[in-house]
Design an enzyme around this catalytic site. Structure first.
Site, short mmCIF file in Angstrom:
data_model
loop_
_atom_site.label_atom_id
_atom_site.label_comp_id
_atom_site.label_asym_id
_atom_site.label_seq_id
_atom_site.Cartn_x
_atom_site.Cartn_y
_atom_site.Cartn_z
N HIS A 49 12.75 38.73 46.21
CA HIS A 49 12.95 39.95 45.43
C HIS A 49 13.68 41.01 46.27
O HIS A 49 13.77 40.89 47.50
CB HIS A 49 11.61 40.47 44.94
CG HIS A 49 11.08 39.67 43.77
ND1 HIS A 49 9.95 40.01 43.09
CD2 HIS A 49 11.57 38.55 43.18
CE1 HIS A 49 9.75 39.12 42.12
NE2 HIS A 49 10.72 38.23 42.15
N GLU A 51 12.97 44.00 47.21
CA GLU A 51 12.21 44.69 48.25
C GLU A 51 12.17 43.86 49.53
O GLU A 51 12.32 44.38 50.64
CB GLU A 51 10.77 44.96 47.78
CG GLU A 51 10.65 45.85 46.55
CD GLU A 51 10.74 45.08 45.22
OE1 GLU A 51 11.44 44.05 45.16
OE2 GLU A 51 10.12 45.53 44.26
N CYS A 78 6.61 44.29 41.86
CA CYS A 78 5.71 43.40 41.11
C CYS A 78 4.35 43.30 41.79
O CYS A 78 4.22 43.57 42.98
CB CYS A 78 6.35 42.01 40.96
SG CYS A 78 6.66 41.17 42.53
N CYS A 88 5.52 41.98 45.51
CA CYS A 88 6.20 42.94 46.38
C CYS A 88 5.34 44.16 46.68
O CYS A 88 5.52 44.80 47.72
CB CYS A 88 7.50 43.41 45.73
SG CYS A 88 8.69 42.10 45.57
N ARG A 188 30.55 37.17 27.41
CA ARG A 188 29.78 35.93 27.59
C ARG A 188 29.00 35.94 28.89
O ARG A 188 27.84 35.55 28.94
CB ARG A 188 30.75 34.75 27.71
CG ARG A 188 30.88 33.93 26.51
CD ARG A 188 31.82 32.76 26.80
NE ARG A 188 32.32 32.28 25.52
CZ ARG A 188 33.26 31.38 25.38
NH1 ARG A 188 33.84 30.85 26.45
NH2 ARG A 188 33.63 31.00 24.18
N THR A 200 30.75 24.92 13.88
CA THR A 200 31.77 25.49 14.78
C THR A 200 32.08 24.51 15.90
O THR A 200 33.23 24.32 16.29
CB THR A 200 31.26 26.83 15.36
OG1 THR A 200 31.01 27.70 14.26
CG2 THR A 200 32.25 27.47 16.31
N ASP A 204 35.79 23.24 16.22
CA ASP A 204 36.61 23.84 17.29
C ASP A 204 36.55 23.07 18.60
O ASP A 204 37.38 23.29 19.47
CB ASP A 204 36.13 25.27 17.61
CG ASP A 204 36.42 26.24 16.49
OD1 ASP A 204 37.05 25.82 15.51
OD2 ASP A 204 36.01 27.41 16.61
N LEU A 208 32.93 26.58 25.82
CA LEU A 208 31.99 27.68 26.03
C LEU A 208 31.68 27.91 27.51
O LEU A 208 30.52 28.04 27.91
CB LEU A 208 30.69 27.48 25.24
CG LEU A 208 30.84 27.32 23.73
CD1 LEU A 208 29.47 27.21 23.07
CD2 LEU A 208 31.58 28.49 23.09
N LEU A 295 26.15 33.72 12.12
CA LEU A 295 26.16 35.18 12.30
C LEU A 295 25.53 35.87 11.08
O LEU A 295 24.77 36.82 11.21
CB LEU A 295 27.60 35.66 12.50
CG LEU A 295 28.22 35.30 13.85
CD1 LEU A 295 29.74 35.39 13.79
CD2 LEU A 295 27.68 36.21 14.95
C1 AOF Z 1 10.27 43.04 41.87
N1 AOF Z 1 11.45 42.93 42.54
O1 AOF Z 1 13.50 42.08 42.77
C2 AOF Z 1 12.28 41.48 40.86
C3 AOF Z 1 11.06 41.65 40.14
O2 AOF Z 1 9.43 34.38 39.39
P1 AOF Z 1 9.50 35.48 40.38
O3 AOF Z 1 8.50 35.31 41.49
O4 AOF Z 1 10.89 35.75 40.89
O5 AOF Z 1 9.00 36.82 39.64
C4 AOF Z 1 9.70 37.30 38.54
C5 AOF Z 1 9.03 38.53 37.98
O6 AOF Z 1 8.99 39.60 38.94
C6 AOF Z 1 9.81 39.08 36.78
O7 AOF Z 1 9.30 38.58 35.57
C7 AOF Z 1 9.59 40.58 36.90
O8 AOF Z 1 8.35 40.96 36.34
C8 AOF Z 1 9.51 40.80 38.41
N2 AOF Z 1 10.85 41.03 38.94
N3 AOF Z 1 10.12 42.46 40.67
O9 AOF Z 1 9.34 43.66 42.41
C9 AOF Z 1 12.45 42.17 42.09
N4 AOF Z 1 13.27 40.67 40.38
ZN ZN Z 2 8.64 41.48 43.46
#
Ligand code: AOF
Ligand code: ZN
Length: 358
Positions: A49, A51, A78, A88, A188, A200, A204, A208, A295
């Site tokens: 993450h 942090e 988190c 984190c 996209r 489609t 086509d 994608l 759509l």
């Molecule tokens: C943070 N810092 O950079 C992110 C967070 O599957 P994991 O372990 O990567 O956890 C994903 C979850 O953590 C995601 O659903 C969201 O709640 C949080 N994302 N949190 O502190 C981060 N990417």
């Molecule tokens: Zn985190």
């Protein structure tokens, strides 16, 4: 200072297209003298993450400054454990920073303010809400999925000025010019999955994929084909099912006979059911590219968050168009707020949201 938060946002956006279904997150650590001593962002799904990346980037000689520093983080750290990486908030507490400034709370039901409460309980000063609106925009896919338990839905189509998406026969190559088509690849690239109807695909034979200069380095979104009762054998010779693309191509189908196939996302035949099935597979954003009947299904059920309509200066007279239940009065029309139209070669793009969503 919001310039540090702006930098955290810049860093977060570097993860775009690589972190889904996770949110984009950036972090900047600032010493009491106002020097940036650490920077990091969530780079890819399953990776560390923001942090963690930020603290890891601090130079040996600056580690003694961490205790007096302020962490700018675009998302609440988190605090849940049933996932790929450790929480984190524990790391932030262990590092013993003085203050944390956060743009958005994490709406994940297992976080949603609990990360902040943990930090406060540990004596860290917490401020929430700096650049909150920008954060809502950046992570609109993840936030919508967490709040509504369905993917964020972006509908896109190209039409003539008389509102036709294809001729009666189904020919639509090309309604718009190359600049508009390149821009469409940029749109996209913002989503986790591209969705098209099976007609489609048969008509086509699209690949994608991302091919424009701007998007070539990005990760290709998943490809979803909404099929009826058809079987896979009609599709195997098409581009999307070539060996190099196959692993990321899925059928979204209500056909119970093929529901055990790992390449099939089975649903109950309703749009809500389909969206729940995609959510369960952790597909948190859709870019729906057509055809007209797929759509129309989303539009008729008012199930979308954003639309992008490319308009080409051409007339077709008759052809395939969006079909919706009739309304009698103009006042009953579904109205949109489009940000300033973008001119792309001979075509223009209207991109926006329903005005009722204000
Ligand atoms: C943070 N810092 O950079 C992110 C967070 O599957 P994991 O372990 O990567 O956890 C994903 C979850 O953590 C995601 O659903 C969201 O709640 C949080 N994302 N949190 O502190 C981060 N990417
Ligand atoms: Zn985190």
């Amino acid at each position: 200072m919001s310039s540090f938060m702006e930098r955290a946002f810049q860093l977060a956006y570097l993860g775009q297209s690589h972190v889904a279904p996770n949110p984009m997150v950036g972090a900047v650590l600032v010493s009491p003298k106002g020097d940036v001593i650490g920077e990091g962002y969530h780079e890819f799904y399953g990776g560390p993450h923001a942090e963690v990346m930020c603290f890891n980037s601090v130079k040996e000689s600056d580690t003694n400054l961490i205790r007096e520093s302020t962490l700018y983080c675009t998302l609440e750290p988190c605090c849940h454990t049933n996932k790929q990486t450790p929480p984190c908030s524990n790391l932030v507490i262990k590092k013993g920073i003085k203050k944390i400034i956060i743009a958005n709370l994490d709406p994940h039901p297992e976080v949603a303010g609990k990360g902040v409460a943990k930090l406060e309980a540990a004596g860290i000063e917490v401020e929430v809400g700096m650049m909150e609106k920008e954060g809502e925009e950046m992570n609109r896919h993840f936030f919508t999925a967490m709040r509504l338990k369905r993917p964020y839905i972006h509908l896109k189509w190209a039409q003539t000025i008389d509102g036709k998406l294809a001729t009666e026969k189904g020919s639509s190559k090309w309604i718009t010019g190359s600049q508009a088509r390149d821009y469409s690849q940029k749109l996209r690239s913002e989503c986790q999955a591209i969705m098209v109807g099976s007609q489609t695909v048969l008509l086509d034979n699209p690949s994608l994929t991302l091919r424009s200069i701007e998007t070539k380095h990005l990760k290709n979104p998943l490809r979803l084909v909404v099929s009826g009762q058809q079987e896979k054998k009609d599709f195997v010779s098409l581009k999307m099912f070539a060996p190099e693309y196959l692993a990321n191509t899925f059928f979204v189908s209500p056909n119970a006979q093929i529901s055990n196939d790992p390449q099939v996302i089975f649903y109950d035949g309703t749009l809500k059911g389909m969206l729940s099935a995609l959510y369960e597979k952790k597909i948190y954003s859709l870019f729906v590219e057509g055809g007209a009947s797929l759509l129309s299904w989303f539009l008729a059920e008012k199930m979308f968050d954003e639309i992008s309509v490319f308009v080409a200066p051409k007339l077709l007279g008759s052809g395939r168009a969006i079909k919706l239940p009739a309304v009698d009065e103009i006042a009953e029309a579904h109205a949109f707020d489009f940000s300033s139209p973008l001119v792309l070669g001979d075509d223009f793009l209207l991109r926006g949201k329903s005005s009722s969503q204000k």
